[in-house]
Scaffold this motif. Structure first.
Motif, PDB file in Angstrom:
ATOM      1  N   ILE A 177       0.785  -1.226  -0.029  1.00  0.00           N
ATOM      2  CA  ILE A 177      -0.213  -0.001  -0.001  1.00  0.00           C
ATOM      3  C   ILE A 177       0.917   1.300  -0.075  1.00  0.00           C
ATOM      4  O   ILE A 177       0.668   2.130  -0.641  1.00  0.00           O
ATOM      5  CB  ILE A 177      -0.968   0.013   1.063  1.00  0.00           C
ATOM      6  N   ALA A 178       1.995   1.378   0.793  1.00  0.00           N
ATOM      7  CA  ALA A 178       2.524   2.399   0.877  1.00  0.00           C
ATOM      8  C   ALA A 178       3.501   2.698  -0.560  1.00  0.00           C
ATOM      9  O   ALA A 178       3.416   3.871  -0.962  1.00  0.00           O
ATOM     10  CB  ALA A 178       3.835   2.274   1.971  1.00  0.00           C
ATOM     11  N   ARG A 179       3.799   1.399  -1.117  1.00  0.00           N
ATOM     12  CA  ARG A 179       4.478   1.905  -2.516  1.00  0.00           C
ATOM     13  C   ARG A 179       3.605   2.238  -3.517  1.00  0.00           C
ATOM     14  O   ARG A 179       3.788   3.164  -4.443  1.00  0.00           O
ATOM     15  CB  ARG A 179       5.011   0.483  -3.096  1.00  0.00           C
ATOM     16  N   ILE A 201      -5.040  -0.273  -4.117  1.00  0.00           N
ATOM     17  CA  ILE A 201      -5.120   0.125  -2.644  1.00  0.00           C
ATOM     18  C   ILE A 201      -6.357  -0.151  -2.102  1.00  0.00           C
ATOM     19  O   ILE A 201      -6.528  -0.497  -0.914  1.00  0.00           O
ATOM     20  CB  ILE A 201      -4.513   1.657  -2.604  1.00  0.00           C
ATOM     21  N   VAL A 202      -7.529   0.371  -2.880  1.00  0.00           N
ATOM     22  CA  VAL A 202      -9.037  -0.059  -2.365  1.00  0.00           C
ATOM     23  C   VAL A 202      -9.121  -1.312  -2.068  1.00  0.00           C
ATOM     24  O   VAL A 202      -9.659  -1.885  -0.948  1.00  0.00           O
ATOM     25  CB  VAL A 202     -10.088   0.537  -3.337  1.00  0.00           C
ATOM     26  N   ALA A 203      -8.719  -2.298  -2.900  1.00  0.00           N
ATOM     27  CA  ALA A 203      -8.860  -3.677  -2.997  1.00  0.00           C
ATOM     28  C   ALA A 203      -8.028  -4.341  -1.473  1.00  0.00           C
ATOM     29  O   ALA A 203      -8.769  -5.294  -1.064  1.00  0.00           O
ATOM     30  CB  ALA A 203      -8.360  -4.308  -4.090  1.00  0.00           C
ATOM     31  N   LEU A 204      -7.306  -3.582  -1.132  1.00  0.00           N
ATOM     32  CA  LEU A 204      -6.203  -4.187  -0.135  1.00  0.00           C
ATOM     33  C   LEU A 204      -6.927  -3.522   1.296  1.00  0.00           C
ATOM     34  O   LEU A 204      -6.081  -3.740   2.393  1.00  0.00           O
ATOM     35  CB  LEU A 204      -4.719  -3.832  -0.174  1.00  0.00           C
ATOM     36  N   GLY A 205      -7.817  -2.565   1.173  1.00  0.00           N
ATOM     37  CA  GLY A 205      -8.527  -2.108   2.430  1.00  0.00           C
ATOM     38  C   GLY A 205      -7.409  -0.808   2.752  1.00  0.00           C
ATOM     39  O   GLY A 205      -7.601  -0.370   4.080  1.00  0.00           O
TER      40      GLY A 205
END
Length: 211
Positions: A177-179, A201-205
């Motif tokens: 997410i940070a990347r 990002i959205v898919a990963l929460g």
């Protein structure tokens, strides 16, 4: 002005003219040679440019003709049959690797070939890492991508995206997410890449807020 002064001036002018003619007879061939060299050099330069354009066009037509083959094996064979060298050879080899049965091996050979331009090595490296049949584990994929993700590298943002996917595959969600959030504010990232990053990002929460 006296007649004597006028006569002296006329004589001086004749002397200067005679000297000029003598110099022209003695060194005039140099001026003629310079003109010939300049004209000939310009003509040769234009001929060379026209020849380069014609060769590039012919190569482009040959590549397009090869790519029009419906069968991947036939495309690879047609591309492999092209007589090219230098940077063009690297480009054709990458196109052939996409269609060939040993595509991953061909890409690996290009990526590890120090004799070709680094731009094409990096591109082959990126294509190898993303190839489904590369046979690379995540550690080796990461090792091949990290040098491509340094500042100033031509495919840096694409390498960062692939590294984020490896982070996800390794269970390192926060790192991924940070990347991906960094890519959202990266001036070199295309609109399509930013959209992909946002979706991941959205898919990963994660949050799309980058501040």
């Amino acid at each position: 002005m006296s007649e004597t002064d006028t006569f002296i001036d006329e004589v001086s002018e004749e002397v200067r003219r005679d000297r000029l003619y003598a110099l022209m007879r003695k060194y005039g061939w140099i001026a003629v040679l310079l003109v010939v060299l300049l004209v000939g050099g310009a003509a040769f330069n234009e001929w060379r440019k026209a020849s380069a354009r014609a060769e590039a066009q012919a190569l482009g037509d040959a590549i397009l003709a090869a790519e029009e083959q419906a069968d991947p094996a036939e495309r690879a064979a047609a591309l492999a049959a092209l007589e090219v060298d230098g940077d063009a050879a690297a480009v054709v080899a990458m196109l052939a690797a996409t269609d060939g049965q040993d595509g991953a091996a061909a890409l690996r050979a290009l990526a590890d070939d120090a004799s070709i331009d680094s731009l094409y090595r990096d591109l082959a490296q990126l294509k190898l890492v993303t190839a489904a049949d590369s046979g690379l584990d995540n550690a080796e994929r990461r090792a091949r991508l990290e040098p491509l993700a340094v500042a100033g590298a031509p495919f840096r943002v694409l390498a960062e995206e692939q590294l984020a996917l490896i982070d996800i595959d390794d269970g390192q969600t926060d790192a991924a997410i940070a990347r991906l959030q960094s890519l959202l504010v990266d001036d070199e990232a295309s609109g399509a890449l930013r959209r992909r990053a946002s979706q991941l990002i959205v898919a990963l929460g994660g949050s799309l807020e980058t501040s």
